[in-house]
Each structure stands twice: as C-alpha cells, then as structure tokens.
Enzyme design. Structure first.
Site, short mmCIF file in Angstrom:
data_model
loop_
_atom_site.label_atom_id
_atom_site.label_comp_id
_atom_site.label_asym_id
_atom_site.label_seq_id
_atom_site.Cartn_x
_atom_site.Cartn_y
_atom_site.Cartn_z
N GLU A 160 0.80 -1.24 0.00
CA GLU A 160 0.00 0.00 0.00
C GLU A 160 0.83 1.28 0.00
O GLU A 160 0.64 2.16 0.85
CB GLU A 160 -0.97 -0.02 1.19
CG GLU A 160 -1.90 -1.22 1.13
CD GLU A 160 -2.86 -1.33 2.31
OE1 GLU A 160 -2.97 -0.37 3.09
OE2 GLU A 160 -3.49 -2.38 2.44
N HIS A 238 -10.49 -6.00 -2.21
CA HIS A 238 -11.56 -5.76 -1.23
C HIS A 238 -12.67 -5.08 -2.01
O HIS A 238 -12.62 -3.88 -2.26
CB HIS A 238 -11.06 -4.87 -0.09
CG HIS A 238 -9.99 -5.52 0.74
ND1 HIS A 238 -10.23 -6.62 1.53
CD2 HIS A 238 -8.68 -5.22 0.91
CE1 HIS A 238 -9.12 -6.98 2.15
NE2 HIS A 238 -8.15 -6.15 1.79
N GLU A 265 -6.25 -10.56 -1.12
CA GLU A 265 -7.05 -10.29 0.09
C GLU A 265 -8.53 -10.23 -0.25
O GLU A 265 -9.28 -9.40 0.26
CB GLU A 265 -6.61 -8.96 0.74
CG GLU A 265 -5.13 -8.91 1.07
CD GLU A 265 -4.71 -7.66 1.84
OE1 GLU A 265 -5.58 -6.93 2.35
OE2 GLU A 265 -3.49 -7.41 1.91
N ASP A 267 -12.31 -10.17 -0.59
CA ASP A 267 -13.59 -10.23 0.12
C ASP A 267 -14.55 -9.30 -0.62
O ASP A 267 -14.13 -8.35 -1.27
CB ASP A 267 -13.48 -9.92 1.63
CG ASP A 267 -12.73 -8.65 1.98
OD1 ASP A 267 -12.56 -7.77 1.10
OD2 ASP A 267 -12.32 -8.51 3.15
O1 9MR Z 1 -7.36 -7.86 8.72
C1 9MR Z 1 -6.40 -7.03 9.33
C2 9MR Z 1 -6.94 -6.47 10.63
O2 9MR Z 1 -7.08 -7.52 11.57
C3 9MR Z 1 -6.04 -5.39 11.17
O3 9MR Z 1 -6.64 -4.77 12.29
C4 9MR Z 1 -5.77 -4.36 10.11
C5 9MR Z 1 -4.85 -3.29 10.61
O4 9MR Z 1 -4.72 -2.23 9.76
O5 9MR Z 1 -5.20 -4.99 8.97
C6 9MR Z 1 -6.07 -5.89 8.38
O6 9MR Z 1 -5.51 -6.43 7.20
C7 9MR Z 1 -5.22 -5.48 6.18
C8 9MR Z 1 -4.02 -6.00 5.42
O7 9MR Z 1 -2.96 -6.25 6.29
C9 9MR Z 1 -3.59 -5.03 4.33
N1 9MR Z 1 -4.68 -4.70 3.46
C10 9MR Z 1 -5.91 -4.30 4.12
C11 9MR Z 1 -6.35 -5.32 5.16
C12 9MR Z 1 -7.66 -4.90 5.78
O8 9MR Z 1 -7.53 -3.70 6.48
#
Ligand code: 9MR
Length: 462
Positions: A160, A238, A265, A267
């Site tokens: 990101e 997402h 990722e 969903d």
């Molecule tokens: O699913 C993850 C969540 O448990 C955490 O709190 C969050 C923190 O920012 O990150 C989520 O996973 C992210 C991933 O690492 C990167 N892309 C976006 C995902 C959803 O926020």
C-alpha cells in the site's frame, strides 16, 4: 491505529459490473471436478488460500475448514512490523512461526505479509525519520526475510505505497520521506535475504485500470527495465457491490510486464451480486496464465475485518455460502494452466566485489577460503551480504576481514560476530556455520551507515 476503510466509497463508485471473457480455457470434465477450493485450484497449478489469525487456530470449526479447503495461508497480522519487531532490533517470531508451522503442516504455500507498510509500524518506528528510519527499515526487511528464508512462497515486500485518487503518485508516509528509492531498496534487501521467495508489491483499489493501478504499473515496468528484483503484484480486491469491467485485462497488463499476479485479500460485500463477483474474480484469475492463486481475507463472515458486511465464503457457523459454490464451480470449469513454479531468476543487482576465485592451495591441512560481497546501498547506509567459500579442503572456522571507507560503521551483523565497527572489521563464524565442506559455502551479512565496503575482503581459515 485506525483500520483503513480502503476507499470503500471509491470502490462503490468504481466501474460498473462487467462480463469477463476468458481467452483460452482448457475445460476440465466434470468427472475430474475436485470438491475443495484448494484441490480445484491445484488442477490448473494454482493455490487457493486464506488469511488466518494465530488466535483462531484452536477453534475447531475454523481449523476444520482451513485444513479441508485451503492450500495456502497468509498471516492476517502476525508477520507485520509491529508484531515481529516490537522494539528496535528485538524480534519476536512466536505468532508468525505459528502461522508458518500451520501452513507447513498442511503442505500449504505460505504468503509472507508484509515486510514494510506505513500502517502497523511499531511505535518506535513511527517516531523515526530520515536515514535512521531507512536503516531500521532495511534491517527489518533483512532480519525477517532471513528468519523465514526458504519457507515463504511469496512476500508482500511493500504494501500500500500508492495514494488513492487520481494522482497515480506515491502515498506520503515516513517511509516514503526516506527517499523515493525505499521500495527498490526493500526489494533488493529481501532478495539478498531470501533468494527463493517471490517478491510482491501489494495494494488495494488497483483492481481495474485506474490512476492508482497505472502508478503501480509504471513502477513495476521501471523495476523490470532496471533489473530491480520484483516477481509479482498482489491485487487485494476488497470489493464492494460491483467489480471493474476491466478486472481481467488489468491483471493481464501486469502479467505482460513479466511478473506473476495474485489475488491477495479477496472479500466482497454481501449483496445481490456477491456470488457473481466472486465467480468473476476467480474466472479472471484462471484466464490469466500468470495469475498463480487467490487468497480470501478470512474464512467465516465472523472472522472478517469488515464487521457486519458478511463478505466471505462461509457464514458465521461455518456453512458454505452461495459464493463458495460459485467459486468452486468457477475453479472446476477450467482455465489456463500456470507455468510451473520456478525460483526467481532476477540476477543480483550489484556485482560482487570479488568474484569467487579458486582459492590458494598452499594450506591444504586446514583448508583455505575466499569471500565475496554483494552490496545493497542507499543514501546514508547499506546492507552487505557476504558469501564465504571453502577451497579444495574442508574448513573448520573462518574469519573474513573487510576495510570500510572513512565514515562507515557496522551497526549490526547476522550469522557472524564482528570485531570492531570501523576501519578494518573482522567477522568470525558463529557456532553453526564455521565448518564448510571442500568447496562449500555459507553466507553472513551486516548493515552499516555511510558508504559500503568496496575493497576486496580477505578470508582466513582455521
Ligand atoms: O485484517 C487485518 C486487521 O485484523 C487489522 O486490524 C488491520 C490493521 O490495519 O489490517 C487488516 O488487514 C489489512 C491487510 O494487512 C492489508 N490490506 C488491508 C487489510 C484490511 O484492512
């Protein structure tokens, strides 16, 4: 730290639902259809994975679905910077290793996520900047990738790093402010630490052709042109209640640059179109031969970070949803076959200062050794990877000496113990890598400030 909402509005406002037509598909007969996601994906050489948290490994329903359906795992949070390096240069791999071992026990591919990300930086790194931060970043990449060396199928080296909206530019962050070359420096350090892991750039809102995905595309194109080691691009996907009509052609344009693409990722908001969108994503991946696999970001709706959106393939009780059946059917309807996995082939990005040479033969009793250095430098610091090669006789213990330029100092070393930090610095083997068979090799590394060594290292055996 706030959870990013990932431009949900932008997603919803994005392109209309489109029909994706697979280019060339090999049809798998129904007699051959497999009955789990992983086995169905494997029919065309792909994986089907899930992001998993270590905290749920003891949940019986979760664990049953995980081990039955999936042949890849991604740690949801356990390999992130705040988890693996809670205080500077003190590493904690407890939960990351739990995910790794779960994957190994399933015979699954493990995706490493993520070495550098502006979110989930540990507090000590959030307050750093400039060359001190750059050194800390490179140390982090090197140490974590070294810990997991040989075990990770693909690393999200950088996550990101591009801005949302129409600029196509990098996102501002303390990482970005260390210099625009931070991403390539991270990829080089990761390659030096784990030459067999595929190295990915991963982002969201890049799921169609748009300004952000084109920014990433241009970076990947530039990296390929300049030999910066990059092997894959992750599309988080997402998704809301629609999917860009050019989802597949976007994957294809990246694949055409000579990188693998992965859905990392996935969903999808629950609504009328959920099953269709899942099916469209799956078919798009199957239609692009370099799309090597799909990962969903959680197993049951209750496991999702998108609370209340029910975006996954299994309901809260672990029952298969219509979206599950749509994905399974899509996987079983056939697709292009992915090329067999080959180790990354990008050549080293800098030439060893001493090519491996035939060692002297005047010391046959104790053996002899030689050493070569590969440098990954940035403005103000470097990571050096040193290869030690035994001559025609076995070696029991070695010491490599290097002259550092004025202003340079060693800040940390791994797989060797250093004497001194400036001027001529000696590196002695540690307990497990002192003995080398005739012609055998081992590697150690160190990080330093200032300019890296350019003079030829010497190696003494015994
Ligand atoms: O699913 C993850 C969540 O448990 C955490 O709190 C969050 C923190 O920012 O990150 C989520 O996973 C992210 C991933 O690492 C990167 N892309 C976006 C995902 C959803 O926020």
């Amino acid at each position: 730290m706030s959870i990013p909402r990932h431009g949900r509005a932008a997603l919803l406002a994005a392109a209309a639902v489109g029909v994706v037509v697979a280019a060339s598909v090999a049809v798998i007969g129904t007699a051959d259809a497999a009955s789990t996601l992983g086995a169905s994906a494997a029919q065309t050489g792909r994986y089907f994975g899930a992001a998993i948290p270590a905290s749920k490994l003891g949940d019986a329903t979760f664990s049953r679905i995980l081990t039955t359906e999936f042949n890849s795992v991604t740690p949801e949070n356990e390999m992130k910077w705040d988890a693996t390096e809670p205080s500077q240069n003190n590493f904690n791999y407890t939960n990351g290793d739990r995910i790794l071992n779960q994957g190994i026990s399933m015979g699954a591919k493990v995706r490493g996520h993520a070495l550098l990300w502006y979110q989930q930086e540990p507090g000590w790194a959030q307050s750093m900047s400039g060359s001190a931060l750059r050194s800390a970043m490179m140390n982090h990449v090197t140490k974590v990738a070294t810990h997991y060396k040989g075990k990770i199928y693909a690393w999200d080296v950088v996550n990101e790093a591009f801005a949302d909206g129409g600029s196509g530019a990098r996102r501002d962050s303390n990482l970005q402010r260390t210099g625009n070359d931070w991403i390539e420096a991270a990829f080089k350090a990761a390659r030096a630490a784990d030459p067999n892991a595929k190295l990915c750039y991963n982002d969201y809102n890049t799921d169609g052709v748009n300004a952000k995905s084109t920014g990433v595309y241009n970076m990947v194109k530039d990296f390929k042109a300049r030999g910066v080691p990059i092997d894959c691009v992750g599309f988080q996907s997402h998704l809301g209640t629609s999917i860009p009509g050019d989802y597949q052609s976007n994957l294809k344009r990246f694949a055409d640059l000579g990188v693998d693409v992965q859905i990392t990722e996935l969903d999808v908001a629950q609504g009328g179109n959920q099953a269709n969108i899942y099916s469209t994503v799956t078919k798009a991946c199957l239609a692009v031969s370099r799309c090597t696999g799909i990962t969903v970001w959680g197993i049951r709706d209750s496991d999702s970070w998108r609370t209340g959106e029910n975006p996954l393939l299994f309901d809260n009780s672990g029952n298969k949803k219509a979206a599950y059946t749509a994905v399974l059917n899509a996987l079983n309807s056939g697709g292009t076959t992915t090329p067999p996995t080959t180790p990354p082939t990008t050549p080293p990005t800098s030439t060893p200062t001493t090519p491996p040479t035939t060692p002297p033969t005047d010391n046959p009793g104790t053996g002899a050794c030689s050493a070569s250095v590969t440098l990954n430098s940035w403005n103000g610091g470097y990571v050096a990877s040193v290869k030690v090669t035994a001559g025609s006789a076995p070696v029991n213990g070695w010491t490599v000496s290097l002259g550092l330029p004025s202003g340079s100092a060693v800040t940390s070393a791994w797989s060797a113990t250093n004497s001194g930090t400036t001027g001529t610095v000696s590196f002695r083997n540690v307990s497990y890598n002192g003995s080398l068979a005739a012609g055998g090799t081992t590697e150690f590394g160190f990080q330093g400030t200032g300019a890296g060594p350019t003079a030829t290292p010497t190696c003494a055996a015994g």
